[in-house]
Design an enzyme around this catalytic site. Structure first.
Site, PDB file in Angstrom:
ATOM      1  N   ASP A  90     -24.298 -32.243 117.337  1.00 25.82           N
ATOM      2  CA  ASP A  90     -23.558 -31.006 117.128  1.00 25.82           C
ATOM      3  C   ASP A  90     -24.238 -29.890 117.920  1.00 25.82           C
ATOM      4  OD1 ASP A  90     -25.745 -30.170 115.645  1.00 25.82           O
ATOM      5  OD2 ASP A  90     -24.802 -30.502 113.722  1.00 25.82           O
ATOM      6  N   ASP A 271     -19.532 -36.701 108.634  1.00 25.83           N
ATOM      7  CA  ASP A 271     -20.992 -36.692 108.529  1.00 25.83           C
ATOM      8  C   ASP A 271     -21.376 -35.807 107.365  1.00 25.83           C
ATOM      9  OD1 ASP A 271     -22.631 -34.018 109.534  1.00 25.83           O
ATOM     10  OD2 ASP A 271     -20.567 -34.076 110.252  1.00 25.83           O
ATOM     11  N   CYS A 309     -22.676 -54.250  94.088  1.00 22.61           N
ATOM     12  CA  CYS A 309     -23.186 -53.993  95.438  1.00 22.61           C
ATOM     13  C   CYS A 309     -24.094 -55.125  95.893  1.00 22.61           C
ATOM     14  CB  CYS A 309     -23.953 -52.668  95.436  1.00 22.61           C
ATOM     15  SG  CYS A 309     -24.648 -52.212  97.049  1.00 22.61           S
ATOM     16  N   CYS A 311     -26.196 -54.732  98.665  1.00 22.51           N
ATOM     17  CA  CYS A 311     -27.199 -54.198  99.594  1.00 22.51           C
ATOM     18  C   CYS A 311     -28.570 -54.770  99.247  1.00 22.51           C
ATOM     19  CB  CYS A 311     -27.224 -52.664  99.539  1.00 22.51           C
ATOM     20  SG  CYS A 311     -28.042 -51.956  98.082  1.00 22.51           S
ATOM     21  N   CYS A 314     -29.948 -53.501  95.806  1.00 15.69           N
ATOM     22  CA  CYS A 314     -29.304 -54.042  94.608  1.00 15.69           C
ATOM     23  C   CYS A 314     -29.539 -55.536  94.432  1.00 15.69           C
ATOM     24  CB  CYS A 314     -27.807 -53.742  94.647  1.00 15.69           C
ATOM     25  SG  CYS A 314     -27.428 -51.985  94.404  1.00 15.69           S
ATOM     26  N   HIS A 340     -29.454 -47.965  99.633  1.00 15.43           N
ATOM     27  CA  HIS A 340     -28.299 -48.184  98.771  1.00 15.43           C
ATOM     28  C   HIS A 340     -27.204 -47.156  99.020  1.00 15.43           C
ATOM     29  CE1 HIS A 340     -25.710 -48.889  95.370  1.00 15.43           C
ATOM     30  NE2 HIS A 340     -25.775 -47.586  95.121  1.00 15.43           N
TER      31      HIS A 340
END
Length: 377
Positions: A90, A271, A309, A311, A314, A340
């Site tokens: 940006d 974002d 989840c 991930c 988890c 996570h």
């Protein structure tokens, strides 16, 4: 070198494909914020394992540290930080206004806006700097980021109609100067739609920005304190005037609820610091709603943070263990929480893409909004 295709739509929700020299980005996409050239509490390998397609860098912060000369001598931002996938930077305009306005001394603002550019004091040493639209583009060309943003004026909420109009006109003038300055063909420039919270100004800004026929369009000046309903209403209004075949980026948004609602009105790119910042304060996003991992209720809870989840966090650790790490001030708490939360965002947008493909996005959105409304535990 760059192309964007809308692959499938369901109402206004779109599944797209953004082609860049450094890889293809499937949209809707959430871009983790790597302000200083790194996503906080993460390393690039972990980001790639999560499924991150693109990260966001911040021109203001990188300009101050490590400085343009260092990044230039390193061979550009990708080389300096060791990230091979696309990067969006940006302009730093939001940070110039927000960080400097937060530090007012003797009743005097540390920002002075002129037609030429912005004078500001940095938030580190207090030194004066001057950003012009030309300089901001030149800095980003040195960085070599794939998608670059022009300097714009982001106004506060609430603001007056007169000031919003003045900032809109200045943003358009700065965009024209940015277009003239841009030289590199291996980068694309997005235009930024402003106009605060006035429908006629948002329409005017969108139409005038689209006249410049840029690769993509961003919506700025939202998520600055206004109610969620107002934010989505403004985003929807702007999308009505943006070309269907161009990518759309809602800057600084969002929370999971914001993302789902914005996808529904036609936004492709997002974002926000929320998933990483909230991870570092102990808040985890789950399929059962947000949880505060610091809570005493999780002291002997040996279930995974989110039973739905898969991930790394988890699959391997319990709520009790994460609570212990956080309360013991262990760095690994920040890392595991961030893994996570970013994976949750990735799973959310992946699910949205699949739902759009199958023509059931509205149902998908409603189901998730019900889940996300659960209070923090």
């Amino acid at each position: 070198m760059f192309r964007f295709d809308v692959i499938k739509s369901d109402g206004m929700a779109r599944k797209g494909r953004l082609y860049t020299p450094r890889g293809i980005i499937e949209t809707p996409v959430f871009m983790p914020v790597g302000t200083q050239g790194t996503v906080k509490a993460m390393i690039h390998k972990l980001l790639e394992e999560i499924g991150t397609q693109i990260i966001l860098g911040n021109t203001y912060h990188l300009y101050l540290r490590p400085g343009v000369e260092v990044i230039q001598q390193a061979g550009g931002l990708h080389s300096f930080i060791g990230w091979k996938k696309p990067i969006l930077t940006d302009s730093g305009g939001f940070q110039v206004f927000s960080l400097s306005r937060d530090r007012v001394k003797d009743g005097k603002s540390k920002v002075k806006i002129t037609q030429e550019g912005v004078y500001f004091r940095d938030h580190l040493a207090g030194d004066y700097h001057f950003f012009t639209p030309e300089r901001v583009v030149q800095i980003q060309e040195i960085f070599g980021s794939d998608i670059i943003m022009p300097l714009d004026e982001c106004v506060e909420y609430p603001t007056t109609y007169a000031y919003a109009k003045e900032a809109l006109d200045r943003t358009i003038e700065w965009l024209d100067r940015s277009i003239i300055t841009k030289r590199r063909e291996d980068q694309v420039l997005f235009g930024i739609v402003q106009g605060a919270f006035f429908e006629d100004l948002r329409k005017e800004s969108a139409l005038r920005t689209v006249e410049r026929d840029l690769f993509g369009y961003a919506i700025g000046g939202l998520s600055v304190g206004e109610p969620r309903e107002v934010m989505i209403e403004m985003a929807q209004l702007v999308c009505e005037y943006l070309p269907w075949e161009k990518p759309r980026y809602l800057m600084g948004v969002g929370m999971p609820e914001d993302i789902l609602m914005a996808i529904g009105v036609g936004i492709d790119m997002f974002d926000c610091v929320a998933p990483t910042r909230m991870a570092r304060t102990g808040t985890l996003f789950t399929s059962q709603g947000k949880i505060n991992i610091r809570s005493e209720k999780y002291k002997k809870d040996f279930s995974p943070p989110d039973p739905e989840c898969d991930c790394y966090t988890c699959k391997n650790f319990s709520r009790a263990y994460l609570r212990h790490l956080f309360n013991a001030d262990e760095i690994s708490a920040y890392i595991l929480n961030t893994i996570h939360n970013l994976y949750f965002y990735h799973r959310l947008t992946e699910g949205a893409k699949k739902a759009i493909e199958e023509g059931r996005f509205e149902k998908y959105k409603r189901q998730w909004l019900e889940r996300l409304s659960v209070a923090v535990g």
